[in-house]
Scaffold this active site. Structure first.
Site, PDB file in Angstrom:
ATOM      1  N   CYS A 137      -4.768  11.804  12.191  1.00 35.71           N
ATOM      2  CA  CYS A 137      -5.446  10.571  11.971  1.00 35.71           C
ATOM      3  C   CYS A 137      -5.454   9.840  13.467  1.00 35.71           C
ATOM      4  CB  CYS A 137      -4.628   9.941  11.173  1.00 35.71           C
ATOM      5  SG  CYS A 137      -3.258   9.099  11.511  1.00 35.71           S
ATOM      6  N   ASP A 186       5.044   0.249  11.841  1.00 35.29           N
ATOM      7  CA  ASP A 186       3.722  -0.514  11.632  1.00 35.29           C
ATOM      8  C   ASP A 186       3.851  -1.709  12.049  1.00 35.29           C
ATOM      9  OD1 ASP A 186       3.727   1.441   8.152  1.00 35.29           O
ATOM     10  OD2 ASP A 186       3.162   2.026  10.228  1.00 35.29           O
ATOM     11  N   ARG A 236      -0.683  14.678  12.489  1.00 32.32           N
ATOM     12  CA  ARG A 236       0.076  14.387  11.314  1.00 32.32           C
ATOM     13  C   ARG A 236       0.516  15.414  10.922  1.00 32.32           C
ATOM     14  NH1 ARG A 236      -0.896   8.631  10.072  1.00 32.32           N
ATOM     15  NH2 ARG A 236       1.126   9.057   8.883  1.00 32.32           N
ATOM     16  N   LYS A 282       0.758  -0.980  -0.074  1.00 32.78           N
ATOM     17  CA  LYS A 282       0.295   0.040  -0.014  1.00 32.78           C
ATOM     18  C   LYS A 282       0.987   1.364   0.028  1.00 32.78           C
ATOM     19  CE  LYS A 282      -1.600   1.478   4.087  1.00 32.78           C
ATOM     20  NZ  LYS A 282      -1.383   2.955   4.285  1.00 32.78           N
ATOM     21  N   ASN A 283       1.727   1.192   0.873  1.00 31.71           N
ATOM     22  CA  ASN A 283       2.635   2.414   1.020  1.00 31.71           C
ATOM     23  C   ASN A 283       3.726   2.767   0.013  1.00 31.71           C
ATOM     24  OD1 ASN A 283       1.139   2.890   3.303  1.00 31.71           O
ATOM     25  ND2 ASN A 283       2.828   2.430   4.756  1.00 31.71           N
ATOM     26  N   ARG A 325      -8.759  -0.747   4.725  1.00 32.56           N
ATOM     27  CA  ARG A 325      -7.836   0.575   4.298  1.00 32.56           C
ATOM     28  C   ARG A 325      -6.289  -0.323   3.704  1.00 32.56           C
ATOM     29  NH1 ARG A 325      -5.549   4.360   7.993  1.00 32.56           N
ATOM     30  NH2 ARG A 325      -4.381   4.704   6.223  1.00 32.56           N
TER      31      ARG A 325
HETATM   32  C1  EPZ Z   1       4.416   6.638   6.310  1.00 34.87           C
HETATM   33  O1  EPZ Z   1       3.685   7.720   6.872  1.00 34.87           O
HETATM   34  C2  EPZ Z   1       3.514   5.517   6.167  1.00 34.87           C
HETATM   35  N1  EPZ Z   1       2.144   5.919   5.371  1.00 34.87           N
HETATM   36  C3  EPZ Z   1       3.171   5.216   7.514  1.00 34.87           C
HETATM   37  O2  EPZ Z   1       2.245   4.019   7.651  1.00 34.87           O
HETATM   38  C4  EPZ Z   1       4.315   4.679   8.260  1.00 34.87           C
HETATM   39  O3  EPZ Z   1       3.943   4.281   9.772  1.00 34.87           O
HETATM   40  C5  EPZ Z   1       4.975   5.877   8.355  1.00 34.87           C
HETATM   41  O4  EPZ Z   1       5.732   6.356   7.130  1.00 34.87           O
HETATM   42  C6  EPZ Z   1       6.724   5.528   9.006  1.00 34.87           C
HETATM   43  O5  EPZ Z   1       7.188   4.480   8.223  1.00 34.87           O
HETATM   44  C7  EPZ Z   1       2.410   5.677   3.918  1.00 34.87           C
HETATM   45  O6  EPZ Z   1       3.415   5.572   3.531  1.00 34.87           O
HETATM   46  C8  EPZ Z   1       1.160   6.265   3.190  1.00 34.87           C
HETATM   47  P1  EPZ Z   1       6.615  10.027   8.462  1.00 34.87           P
HETATM   48  P2  EPZ Z   1       4.108   9.297   6.976  1.00 34.87           P
HETATM   49  O7  EPZ Z   1       6.398  11.316   7.672  1.00 34.87           O
HETATM   50  O8  EPZ Z   1       4.902   9.577   5.619  1.00 34.87           O
HETATM   51  C9  EPZ Z   1       6.080  13.268  11.969  1.00 34.87           C
HETATM   52  C10 EPZ Z   1       0.646   2.465   7.905  1.00 34.87           C
HETATM   53  O9  EPZ Z   1       0.024   2.036   8.698  1.00 34.87           O
HETATM   54  N2  EPZ Z   1       6.028  14.294  10.713  1.00 34.87           N
HETATM   55  O10 EPZ Z   1       7.862   9.395   8.322  1.00 34.87           O
HETATM   56  O11 EPZ Z   1       2.861  10.102   7.519  1.00 34.87           O
HETATM   57  C11 EPZ Z   1       4.877  12.418  11.901  1.00 34.87           C
HETATM   58  O12 EPZ Z   1       3.928  12.839  12.682  1.00 34.87           O
HETATM   59  C12 EPZ Z   1       0.772   4.010   7.889  1.00 34.87           C
HETATM   60  O13 EPZ Z   1       0.334   2.027   6.350  1.00 34.87           O
HETATM   61  C13 EPZ Z   1       6.410  15.535  11.149  1.00 34.87           C
HETATM   62  O14 EPZ Z   1       6.329  16.003  12.302  1.00 34.87           O
HETATM   63  O15 EPZ Z   1       5.348   8.950   8.166  1.00 34.87           O
HETATM   64  C14 EPZ Z   1       5.655  11.248  12.586  1.00 34.87           C
HETATM   65  O16 EPZ Z   1       5.801  11.641  13.920  1.00 34.87           O
HETATM   66  C15 EPZ Z   1       0.744   4.568   9.244  1.00 34.87           C
HETATM   67  N3  EPZ Z   1       6.138  16.566  10.050  1.00 34.87           N
HETATM   68  C16 EPZ Z   1       7.007  11.075  12.138  1.00 34.87           C
HETATM   69  O17 EPZ Z   1       7.212  12.321  11.639  1.00 34.87           O
HETATM   70  C17 EPZ Z   1       5.975  16.133   9.028  1.00 34.87           C
HETATM   71  O18 EPZ Z   1       6.070  17.067   7.810  1.00 34.87           O
HETATM   72  C18 EPZ Z   1       7.037  10.197  10.907  1.00 34.87           C
HETATM   73  O19 EPZ Z   1       6.276  10.384  10.082  1.00 34.87           O
HETATM   74  C19 EPZ Z   1       6.088  14.725   8.425  1.00 34.87           C
HETATM   75  C20 EPZ Z   1       5.878  14.234   9.541  1.00 34.87           C
END
Ligand code: EPZ
Length: 419
Positions: free
Chosen positions: A116, A306, A121, A22-23, A398
């Site tokens: 979410c 995850d 997020r 998915k990701n 999802r």
């Molecule tokens: C991706 O989310 C995945 N989703 C998530 O999978 C996965 O858990 C995550 O990466 C970490 O591996 C998809 O790929 C669609 P991040 P993403 O940006 O991109 C903070 C699932 O179950 N952050 O690496 O949102 C954020 O809040 C989902 O399939 C900021 O502060 O993850 C988090 O604490 C859940 N500012 C951390 O960084 C930003 O601009 C990591 O988030 C962006 C993120």
């Protein structure tokens, strides 16, 4: 209300095929906007998040056709630059379309994707990185109006944290641009390498994906492309956990062992037999798993956040004290009270969950809190004595393609019900 009814206690035995990731599919679908032609994407899983991404593409003027697990996107006439609030809020990763829309249409009007189930997020890293590439963002109410008045130009960008989404947004935005972009402290997840492979196949010039420094030499246009999405390592981890809690043995076909080292190590550390051969992973789990493990989630190649919810139910069938510390998301443990309804006795201290000893689980009525937390409830119910009923299963749909059918196909007493 739709849900699952699960009668626990059956050992899982047999083989099943791992779905596309998915990701990986989601950022690749966003990137099809850059191509003024057809993109053919194979192994694209049939999931509600993927459906939402396809709806966004159609809103933007693309023609999308799905044939089983192949999606064909024709973005030749994409021209719209507004995505409705409803669609933006359908899934968190709709932010992934921002860079692609401004790159293609010169403008994007989106609502802040918002939080979410895992907590707020924020998108600050996305916005500051895209600003470095020339994208200006103004806020009107909850709308983000994004434009590139001087076009998109290469930049030297350093992320304060290796954000998966921000890394993908920069790669997508910089692919068709003037100049070269160097992205430092980039995320290294395998889904990012898959996105880069897709774009390079379409004529992009991206190097270093999968490492902490990615270089994107902007090109003027991309051409039609055919690509196969990699397999889903988190779905694979889900089935490994289901085998472990039931003392079963499974063959996972198309399992991406090459990018699951930390996950496979966990299962061998707790006493499961793990073998990777010919693109399959074989797991055999004995009745009594003994060990004390301390798992801390981390960015890739560390233990994936995850997969954290997926191993917590496994702790309840192990003799020994096991713990899971979450370091990526603020609110990842919302599913734990639901697990404890089964008799799991998981103790929380700050961002760490402890399971002090093996627990006998019993059936209960449960409600999914989020995608991976929902999968955790299914896994735990497979080990519980008696019948469990799990509601709010839209969370699971999802990210899992036919989870109920896959599990019952290898011996689980699990069926979809209305209740
Ligand atoms: C991706 O989310 C995945 N989703 C998530 O999978 C996965 O858990 C995550 O990466 C970490 O591996 C998809 O790929 C669609 P991040 P993403 O940006 O991109 C903070 C699932 O179950 N952050 O690496 O949102 C954020 O809040 C989902 O399939 C900021 O502060 O993850 C988090 O604490 C859940 N500012 C951390 O960084 C930003 O601009 C990591 O988030 C962006 C993120």
């Amino acid at each position: 209300m739709r849900g699952y009814s699960i009668c626990g206690g059956n050992k899982l035995q047999g083989s099943l095929r791992i779905q596309g990731a998915k990701n990986s599919a989601l950022p690749i679908l966003a990137a099809t906007l850059l191509i003024k032609d057809k993109s053919i994407i194979h192994n694209c899983p049939q999931l509600s998040d993927v459906d939402a991404a396809i709806k966004i593409l159609i809103t933007l003027g693309c023609v999308c056709v799905r044939d089983e697990h192949t999606v064909i996107v024709d973005a030749t006439d994409a021209a719209n630059f507004e995505v409705s609030r409803a669609l933006m809020h359908k899934m968190r990763s709709s932010i992934m379309f921002l860079g692609a829309m401004v790159s293609r249409m010169g403008k994007a009007v989106i609502s802040n994707p918002g939080g979410c189930e895992l907590g707020p997020r924020p998108i600050d890293m996305h916005l500051s990185a895209l600003n470095r590439l020339g994208i200006k963002v103004s806020e009107q109410d909850d709308l983000l109006i994004c434009t590139a008045p001087n076009g998109i130009r290469g930049a030297d960008i350093t992320l304060r944290f290796p954000s998966v989404g921000a890394t993908e947004n920069v790669i997508i935005t910089a692919a068709v641009s003037k100049g070269t972009t160097v992205l430092r402290n980039a995320a290294k997840e395998p889904e990012i390498s898959d996105l880069a492979d897709f774009l390079n196949r379409a004529g992009a010039k991206i190097s270093g994906a999968g490492s902490d420094t990615v270089t994107i030499e902007g090109v003027s246009r991309l051409c039609t492309v055919e690509h196969e999405v990699i397999s889903d390592r988190i779905v694979a981890a889900t089935y490994l956990s289901a085998a472990a809690v039931t003392g079963g043995c499974l063959e996972l076909k198309g399992c991406p062992a090459y990018n699951m080292t930390s996950v496979l190590k966990f299962f061998s550390d707790i006493g499961c037999s793990i073998k990777a051969k010919n693109n399959s992973v074989f797991i055999r789990c004995g009745e009594r798993l003994k060990s004390s493990t301390k798992t801390v989630t981390d960015v890739y190649p560390g233990f994936p956040t995850d997969a954290g919810p997926l191993i917590l139910p496994v702790f309840t069938v192990i003799d020994g004290q096991n713990s899971l510390e979450e370091t990526i998301f603020e609110n990842r443990f919302r599913y734990v009270p639901e697990l404890n309804k089964l008799g799991a006795e998981i103790i929380m201290k700050n961002q760490t969950a402890y399971c002090l000893k093996r627990q006998r689980l019993h059936g209960a009525d449960l409600s999914c809190t989020d995608l991976r937390g929902g999968a955790a409830l299914i896994i735990a119910s497979l080990a519980a004595e008696g019948v469990s009923r799990v509601s709010e299963i839209h969370h699971i749909e999802r990210g899992y393609y036919r989870l109920a059918q896959s599990l019952s196909g290898v011996g689980a007493d699990l069926k979809e019900i209305e209740f």
